[in-house]
Every structure is written in C-alpha cells, then in structure tokens.
Design a protein around this motif. Structure first.
Motif, short mmCIF file in Angstrom:
data_model
loop_
_atom_site.label_atom_id
_atom_site.label_comp_id
_atom_site.label_asym_id
_atom_site.label_seq_id
_atom_site.Cartn_x
_atom_site.Cartn_y
_atom_site.Cartn_z
N HIS A 222 31.06 39.43 48.64
CA HIS A 222 30.35 40.42 48.71
C HIS A 222 29.77 40.42 49.85
N ARG A 223 29.97 38.67 51.27
CA ARG A 223 29.66 39.16 52.16
C ARG A 223 30.96 39.81 52.76
N ARG A 224 32.29 40.34 52.51
CA ARG A 224 32.53 40.86 52.97
C ARG A 224 32.98 42.76 52.29
N ASP A 225 31.50 42.62 51.66
CA ASP A 225 30.90 44.66 51.12
C ASP A 225 32.41 44.93 49.85
N ILE A 226 32.98 43.69 49.56
CA ILE A 226 33.29 44.11 48.13
C ILE A 226 33.18 43.53 47.37
N ASP A 227 32.79 44.62 46.56
CA ASP A 227 32.68 44.77 45.44
C ASP A 227 33.72 44.60 44.02
N VAL A 228 33.33 43.08 43.49
CA VAL A 228 34.53 42.84 42.99
C VAL A 228 34.86 43.99 41.14
N HIS A 229 33.67 44.65 40.92
CA HIS A 229 33.26 45.39 40.25
C HIS A 229 33.85 46.57 40.13
N SER B 131 39.87 44.22 38.90
CA SER B 131 38.88 44.02 37.51
C SER B 131 39.00 42.57 38.77
N ALA B 132 37.55 42.27 38.53
CA ALA B 132 37.03 41.33 38.76
C ALA B 132 37.76 40.35 38.74
N ASP B 133 38.54 40.10 37.16
CA ASP B 133 39.20 38.53 36.70
C ASP B 133 40.73 38.40 37.73
N LEU C 123 44.52 36.40 41.72
CA LEU C 123 45.39 37.03 42.27
C LEU C 123 44.93 36.00 44.00
N TYR C 124 43.74 36.06 43.56
CA TYR C 124 42.89 34.34 44.68
C TYR C 124 44.12 33.31 44.66
N LEU D 291 41.15 47.92 44.98
CA LEU D 291 41.78 46.82 46.35
C LEU D 291 43.18 47.49 44.85
N ARG D 292 44.27 46.92 45.49
CA ARG D 292 45.00 46.76 45.17
C ARG D 292 46.27 45.11 44.97
N MET D 293 46.11 44.57 44.46
CA MET D 293 47.55 44.28 44.95
C MET D 293 48.92 43.78 45.36
#
Length: 85
Positions: free
Chosen positions: A55-62, A25-27, A32-33, A66-68
C-alpha cells in the motif's frame, strides 16, 4: 524489516503489466513474496505487514497490475502446482 526489502522484491520478482487481463491476486502476490524471501534466505514478513508495505508503494493488492518474473516466479509456480514439475 528494511523498506528496501519490499522494493527489491518488487524490482526482482514482478513486472508492471497495465494491459494484463490476469494480474496477480493478493494471495498470489504474497505467495510470490514468500518464494522470493525463501530464495534470498530471508524471513518473510506477515501478510498484514506485506500488504501495508505494498500500500505504501501504491500497489493495490486486489488489482496489482503486476505479473511475476524471475526465479521466484518459477519457485512459486512449482510450489503451488507440483504437477507442473
């Protein structure tokens, strides 16, 4: 912050998983960051800055798909769920 900072985070702490039914999820992605920055001895950027960088890297945080992975994943899990330790 250097743009490669966010790229390094994605390369070191995440794995693309297009078929996952449980993407970060976004949170969780921001958490993780923060864990990754802490392990690297870096100051984490604000959530707004982080989201803009994703967003600039085309990652939709919603719907990141991605998995950690890696040490930041372990740090994040232990910090978030201390009973798991």
């Amino acid at each position: 912050m250097d743009a490669s900072h966010f790229t390094a985070f994605l390369e070191e702490a995440t794995v693309r998983e297009f078929d996952t039914d449980c993407p970060l999820s976004a949170d969780c992605l921001y958490g993780l960051y923060v864990s990754w920055c802490s392990l690297k001895g870096l100051r984490a950027e604000a959530d707004f800055t982080f989201r803009a960088a994703m967003h600039r890297r085309d990652i939709d945080v919603h719907d990141s798909r991605l998995r950690m992975t890696g040490p930041a994943a372990a740090d994040y899990i232990l910090a978030t769920y201390p009973a798991a330790a």
